[in-house]
Design a protein around this motif. Structure first.
Motif, PDB file in Angstrom:
ATOM      1  N   GLY A   1      -0.646  21.583 -17.741  1.00 12.11           N
ATOM      2  CA  GLY A   1       0.477  20.798 -17.237  1.00 12.11           C
ATOM      3  C   GLY A   1       0.657  20.959 -15.736  1.00 12.11           C
ATOM      4  O   GLY A   1       0.904  19.981 -15.022  1.00 12.11           O
TER       5      GLY A   1
ATOM      6  N   ARG B   1      -6.699  15.219 -16.357  1.00 11.42           N
ATOM      7  CA  ARG B   1      -7.072  16.049 -17.501  1.00 11.42           C
ATOM      8  C   ARG B   1      -8.593  16.106 -17.651  1.00 11.42           C
ATOM      9  O   ARG B   1      -9.170  17.176 -17.874  1.00 11.42           O
ATOM     10  CB  ARG B   1      -6.420  15.476 -18.765  1.00 11.42           C
ATOM     11  CG  ARG B   1      -6.778  16.218 -20.057  1.00 11.42           C
ATOM     12  CD  ARG B   1      -6.330  15.418 -21.266  1.00 11.42           C
ATOM     13  NE  ARG B   1      -6.641  16.103 -22.521  1.00 11.42           N
ATOM     14  CZ  ARG B   1      -5.760  16.778 -23.252  1.00 11.42           C
ATOM     15  NH1 ARG B   1      -4.504  16.869 -22.849  1.00 11.42           N
ATOM     16  NH2 ARG B   1      -6.128  17.372 -24.370  1.00 11.42           N
TER      17      ARG B   1
ATOM     18  N   GLU C   1      -2.135  15.088 -26.218  1.00 14.12           N
ATOM     19  CA  GLU C   1      -1.151  14.144 -25.719  1.00 14.12           C
ATOM     20  C   GLU C   1      -0.976  13.010 -26.739  1.00 14.12           C
ATOM     21  O   GLU C   1      -1.725  12.923 -27.715  1.00 14.12           O
ATOM     22  CB  GLU C   1      -1.593  13.588 -24.366  1.00 14.12           C
ATOM     23  CG  GLU C   1      -1.723  14.661 -23.287  1.00 14.12           C
ATOM     24  CD  GLU C   1      -2.247  14.123 -21.986  1.00 14.12           C
ATOM     25  OE1 GLU C   1      -1.696  13.100 -21.513  1.00 14.12           O
ATOM     26  OE2 GLU C   1      -3.209  14.699 -21.429  1.00 14.12           O
ATOM     27  N   LYS C   2      -0.010  12.152 -26.500  1.00 14.12           N
ATOM     28  CA  LYS C   2       0.293  11.081 -27.448  1.00 14.12           C
ATOM     29  C   LYS C   2      -0.927  10.215 -27.751  1.00 14.12           C
ATOM     30  O   LYS C   2      -1.184   9.867 -28.911  1.00 14.12           O
ATOM     31  CB  LYS C   2       1.430  10.210 -26.904  1.00 14.12           C
ATOM     32  CG  LYS C   2       1.822   9.072 -27.830  1.00 14.12           C
ATOM     33  CD  LYS C   2       2.974   8.259 -27.243  1.00 14.12           C
ATOM     34  CE  LYS C   2       3.345   7.094 -28.160  1.00 14.12           C
ATOM     35  NZ  LYS C   2       4.477   6.297 -27.604  1.00 14.12           N
TER      36      LYS C   2
ATOM     37  N   HIS D   1      -4.001  11.016 -27.822  1.00 13.75           N
ATOM     38  CA  HIS D   1      -4.930  11.717 -28.713  1.00 13.75           C
ATOM     39  C   HIS D   1      -4.396  11.740 -30.142  1.00 13.75           C
ATOM     40  O   HIS D   1      -5.161  11.626 -31.104  1.00 13.75           O
ATOM     41  CB  HIS D   1      -5.160  13.140 -28.210  1.00 13.75           C
ATOM     42  CG  HIS D   1      -5.596  13.195 -26.774  1.00 13.75           C
ATOM     43  ND1 HIS D   1      -4.920  13.919 -25.816  1.00 13.75           N
ATOM     44  CD2 HIS D   1      -6.627  12.578 -26.127  1.00 13.75           C
ATOM     45  CE1 HIS D   1      -5.528  13.775 -24.655  1.00 13.75           C
ATOM     46  NE2 HIS D   1      -6.563  12.961 -24.812  1.00 13.75           N
TER      47      HIS D   1
ATOM     48  N   TYR E   1       7.343  17.052 -28.738  1.00 11.94           N
ATOM     49  CA  TYR E   1       6.584  17.384 -27.536  1.00 11.94           C
ATOM     50  C   TYR E   1       7.174  18.623 -26.858  1.00 11.94           C
ATOM     51  O   TYR E   1       8.350  18.965 -27.055  1.00 11.94           O
ATOM     52  CB  TYR E   1       6.577  16.193 -26.567  1.00 11.94           C
ATOM     53  CG  TYR E   1       5.896  14.972 -27.162  1.00 11.94           C
ATOM     54  CD1 TYR E   1       4.535  14.771 -27.013  1.00 11.94           C
ATOM     55  CD2 TYR E   1       6.624  14.043 -27.911  1.00 11.94           C
ATOM     56  CE1 TYR E   1       3.898  13.668 -27.578  1.00 11.94           C
ATOM     57  CE2 TYR E   1       6.000  12.940 -28.481  1.00 11.94           C
ATOM     58  CZ  TYR E   1       4.642  12.761 -28.312  1.00 11.94           C
ATOM     59  OH  TYR E   1       4.013  11.674 -28.886  1.00 11.94           O
TER      60      TYR E   1
ATOM     61  N   HIS F   1       6.798  20.334 -20.142  1.00  9.60           N
ATOM     62  CA  HIS F   1       6.140  19.197 -19.488  1.00  9.60           C
ATOM     63  C   HIS F   1       6.439  17.859 -20.171  1.00  9.60           C
ATOM     64  O   HIS F   1       6.268  16.802 -19.563  1.00  9.60           O
ATOM     65  CB  HIS F   1       4.622  19.418 -19.452  1.00  9.60           C
ATOM     66  CG  HIS F   1       4.220  20.700 -18.789  1.00  9.60           C
ATOM     67  ND1 HIS F   1       4.249  20.885 -17.426  1.00  9.60           N
ATOM     68  CD2 HIS F   1       3.789  21.874 -19.318  1.00  9.60           C
ATOM     69  CE1 HIS F   1       3.842  22.112 -17.132  1.00  9.60           C
ATOM     70  NE2 HIS F   1       3.566  22.727 -18.262  1.00  9.60           N
TER      71      HIS F   1
ATOM     72  N   LEU G   1       4.721  16.466 -22.392  1.00 12.41           N
ATOM     73  CA  LEU G   1       3.460  15.727 -22.533  1.00 12.41           C
ATOM     74  C   LEU G   1       2.711  16.036 -23.820  1.00 12.41           C
ATOM     75  O   LEU G   1       2.009  15.182 -24.363  1.00 12.41           O
ATOM     76  CB  LEU G   1       2.531  16.070 -21.350  1.00 12.41           C
ATOM     77  CG  LEU G   1       2.902  15.553 -19.969  1.00 12.41           C
ATOM     78  CD1 LEU G   1       1.967  16.167 -18.926  1.00 12.41           C
ATOM     79  CD2 LEU G   1       2.797  14.034 -19.937  1.00 12.41           C
ATOM     80  N   PHE G   2       2.840  17.248 -24.293  1.00  8.44           N
ATOM     81  CA  PHE G   2       1.920  17.752 -25.310  1.00  8.44           C
ATOM     82  C   PHE G   2       2.585  17.861 -26.682  1.00  8.44           C
ATOM     83  O   PHE G   2       3.660  18.445 -26.820  1.00  8.44           O
ATOM     84  CB  PHE G   2       1.372  19.115 -24.890  1.00  8.44           C
ATOM     85  CG  PHE G   2       0.809  19.128 -23.494  1.00  8.44           C
ATOM     86  CD1 PHE G   2      -0.143  18.191 -23.105  1.00  8.44           C
ATOM     87  CD2 PHE G   2       1.232  20.062 -22.563  1.00  8.44           C
ATOM     88  CE1 PHE G   2      -0.666  18.192 -21.819  1.00  8.44           C
ATOM     89  CE2 PHE G   2       0.718  20.078 -21.269  1.00  8.44           C
ATOM     90  CZ  PHE G   2      -0.236  19.138 -20.901  1.00  8.44           C
TER      91      PHE G   2
END
Length: 337
Positions: A226, A235, A279-280, A282, A313, A317, A319-320
């Protein structure tokens, strides 16, 4: 009466004749022995081993091309894994390999990032029977090594069973899952088995592969990734060198089977592989793959519903996905049945 008179003479003559085997010199006897051994090996290879698993190229095809294809088609968001795992295994199992020690890899990442999935793909590519092969030994942290006070017993067990497996087949694969849930010190006797060694009993360890799977440092990987992305790094541009020192330090200092272990102190772990948080995008790919596994076309409405109701998430961050792709199989199965 005449027969009785010549019997002693006949027996005397017989005693002077050479016995069939005693008359052969040692070199001839050796040739017969090797011939019998070769015949036995030929018989085994062309009869029994054609139908049953043996420690040979038929049962252990070590198809690294199939492994590369599987990772390319079925693993999402893990470019570092694809870049390093396949070349490492290919260099170790290749026909021209001159490895003097086992290949030892340590997989680190949060749940749902693909550690077990990749370990299973490795087994599928190396062995004809995949993870069900008798030459694949898998240990689970909580199930196999649950009590810290029995660490001495566990160390003896690992030492004994690894040696037995290597004697059965030097090309064996050992997978230690849930390493973060194992007591510290459990692997200390394993160090000598995965180092540069020639065992007195003739056991060959140079062709084996050892893989450790751990959630240790999963949050560290996510935080570091992040921060790199916030700093402008893509990434896909991150490299193993961005994470490996972090993983080695965390594995050695955090609770689990690798804490303060001689495996790390002796530098016998060849690769520390980070499994990056998902992440979303994926997670969506994982959901689509799960639909295809059920022989269904991906359903956008169902995917959106699962994403909105089931995926959380990280707070730092945002994000994950916290659980990665771990729970998606059951979510899709429930939605389409």
């Amino acid at each position: 009466m005449r027969f009785l008179s010549i019997l002693p003479l006949c027996l005397s003559l017989l005693a002077t004749l050479p016995r069939p085997l005693e008359s052969l010199e040692p070199l001839t006897m050796g040739a017969i022995g090797f011939g019998a051994l070769g015949l036995g090996t030929y018989f085994k290879e062309h009869t029994y081993c054609r139908f049953a698993e043996c420690c040979d190229d038929r049962s252990i095809p070590a198809d690294t091309y199939a492994l590369a294809a599987s990772l390319s088609h079925h693993l999402f968001g893990q470019h570092i894994v694809a870049q390093h795992v396949v070349p490492a295994i290919k260099a170790h199992v290749g026909r021209h390999s001159s490895s003097r020690k086992p290949l030892v890899m340590s997989f680190h990442g949060q749940p749902g990032t693909g550690k077990n999935f990749v370990a299973d793909l490795i087994a599928q590519a190396l062995f004809l029977e995949g993870s069900k092969s008798g030459y694949v030994a898998k240990y689970l942290g909580q199930a196999d090594f649950p009590q810290a006070e029995r660490v001495g017993e566990y160390k003896a067990r690992i030492n004994r069973e690894v040696r037995q497996q290597l004697r059965s087949c030097p090309r064996s694969l050992f997978i230690f899952d849930e390493v973060d849930k194992m007591p510290s010190g459990v692997f200390d006797t394993l160090t000598s088995l995965v180092d540069y060694n020639a065992f007195a009993d003739g056991t060959d360890n140079t062709k084996a592969i050892f893989i450790f799977l751990s959630n240790t440092a999963g949050s560290h990987i996510a935080d570091h990734l992040g921060n790199l992305m916030r700093g402008g790094k893509l990434r896909e541009d991150t490299r193993l060198s961005d994470f490996e020192p972090l993983l080695k330090k965390a594995a050695y200092n955090l609770d689990g089977g690798l804490k303060k272990t001689t495996l790390i102190e002796a530098h016998v772990i060849d690769h520390y592989i980070p499994f990056l948080p998902m992440e979303k995008a994926h997670v969506v790919k994982c959901l689509e793959a799960e639909f295809r596994r059920w022989h269904r076309d991906p359903n956008a409405a169902i995917i959106d519903e699962i994403l909105s109701s089931s995926i959380s998430y990280d707070r730092t961050h945002g994000l994950f996905a916290i659980s990665g792709c771990k729970t998606l199989e059951k979510k899709v199965a429930m939605a389409i049945n």
